[in-house]
Design a protein around this motif. Sequence first.
Motif, PDB file in Angstrom:
ATOM      1  N   LYS A 143     -13.468   2.844  12.641  1.00 21.81           N
ATOM      2  CA  LYS A 143     -13.286   2.773  11.278  1.00 21.81           C
ATOM      3  C   LYS A 143     -13.509   1.285  11.009  1.00 21.81           C
ATOM      4  O   LYS A 143     -13.666   0.146  11.960  1.00 21.81           O
ATOM      5  CB  LYS A 143     -11.647   2.826  10.811  1.00 21.81           C
ATOM      6  N   ASN A 147     -13.775   1.654   5.248  1.00 19.90           N
ATOM      7  CA  ASN A 147     -13.374   3.069   5.176  1.00 19.90           C
ATOM      8  C   ASN A 147     -12.027   3.251   5.881  1.00 19.90           C
ATOM      9  O   ASN A 147     -11.671   4.391   6.215  1.00 19.90           O
ATOM     10  CB  ASN A 147     -14.452   4.001   5.964  1.00 19.90           C
ATOM     11  N   ARG A 148     -11.552   2.150   6.381  1.00 15.12           N
ATOM     12  CA  ARG A 148     -10.095   2.425   7.238  1.00 15.12           C
ATOM     13  C   ARG A 148      -8.995   3.023   6.547  1.00 15.12           C
ATOM     14  O   ARG A 148      -8.211   3.414   7.308  1.00 15.12           O
ATOM     15  CB  ARG A 148      -9.942   1.084   7.913  1.00 15.12           C
ATOM     16  N   VAL A 152      -9.871  10.838   7.117  1.00 16.69           N
ATOM     17  CA  VAL A 152     -10.901  11.350   7.747  1.00 16.69           C
ATOM     18  C   VAL A 152     -11.072  13.059   7.776  1.00 16.69           C
ATOM     19  O   VAL A 152     -10.024  13.583   7.829  1.00 16.69           O
ATOM     20  CB  VAL A 152     -10.498  11.283   9.315  1.00 16.69           C
ATOM     21  N   HIS A 177     -16.783   8.236   7.084  1.00 20.87           N
ATOM     22  CA  HIS A 177     -16.838   7.704   8.261  1.00 20.87           C
ATOM     23  C   HIS A 177     -18.286   7.976   9.085  1.00 20.87           C
ATOM     24  O   HIS A 177     -18.226   7.741  10.048  1.00 20.87           O
ATOM     25  CB  HIS A 177     -15.688   8.032   9.166  1.00 20.87           C
ATOM     26  N   ASP A 198     -22.428   3.688  10.906  1.00 22.52           N
ATOM     27  CA  ASP A 198     -21.969   3.883   9.382  1.00 22.52           C
ATOM     28  C   ASP A 198     -23.076   4.052   8.621  1.00 22.52           C
ATOM     29  O   ASP A 198     -23.972   3.056   8.478  1.00 22.52           O
ATOM     30  CB  ASP A 198     -21.131   2.481   9.171  1.00 22.52           C
TER      31      ASP A 198
END
Length: 346
Positions: A143, A147-148, A152, A177, A198
């Motif tokens: 990540k 986008n962390r 998911v 992701h 990414d």
Amino acid sequence: MVLRYLEAMRLTRGHSSGVSALAFSPGGTYLASAGLDGKACIWNPSDGRLLHVFSNAVPILTLTWDSPGEDTVICGLQDGTIVSLAIDEDHLSVTGFWAHSYPVECLATSNGLLASGAHEEVRVWKRMDAAWVKESELQGPPKTSVNRLLQVVVTSLHWLPADSQDHALLVVTYLNHGYSNTRTNVGVSDALTASLTDTQSISADASISRDAKHIAISNVISGFDVYSIDSGQDVCSFGHTVGEHRKIPVLFIHDGRALVGGNVQGDVHLWDVQSGRKLHSLLHQNDDQILALAAHYDPALDTFLIATGVLAGSSESIIHVWETEELGMYRKIYIGSIFILTHMIV
């Protein structure tokens, strides 16, 4: 030689609800379809006959053929079950197992390996006699600061050819992701590594070119993006009206030289990958939601086929099968501002 796709047939007797997935068998003997009505249908694509039907109470979300064979199709169900349908002459043999705690939305097979994706879970199964045995479970994608905190969600799975060290490459795309390349030593459950590129897009579906050099990603914002699998560099993009932020299918065809994509407004277009030019459109009703695509090339007849699966809309649950014709065999006749193609007598 200029080719144009014309509608060859409509398959209407199989599903009572939307067509969620389509797949030609590797040799083109069969066309398999999955439906939200809980049915999987096996068709003869040459004449449109419905050969077999598997029915259950749970929507079927995805399917794939147990490649390279022509006789077994594997289905992913909404309740987390995976079902195998073995085709006999006059019946289907059905086996299955519980695989995930989430709906199974992605499947991919290669040489005795089965990859399944359900929400955030990706599992690899190995065929042992007549059963699938869990081989490994992949870790989630790396990540970034962008986008962390995002959820998911796995959106597609693709096996690539094994390398010289017998490492099979599994490409996994994620909604938020990008995609990851996961190498696994066949038969060794703990030899799994992943690297992320990414794509900076919301990836709803993907297709791999036949030479395994490029990946086409369907992003739910602007259309389709093509990237180099090895480097992650963008190659080209195709703007396409999405309409709603929903999964729309994309597929490489013609040995990776062309791309076909649909949307939820009845649009299915073909583009030339090298030039970016739109080649052709497959006409559907405006309120048809195109949620499934499949393609096959028949070398014996030198014919390309495309199947499109419809969700709801005025044409209900129809599967359209399109076939190539040489454009030189037709002429254009204009009626006002509309033209039609008619056979030329030669």
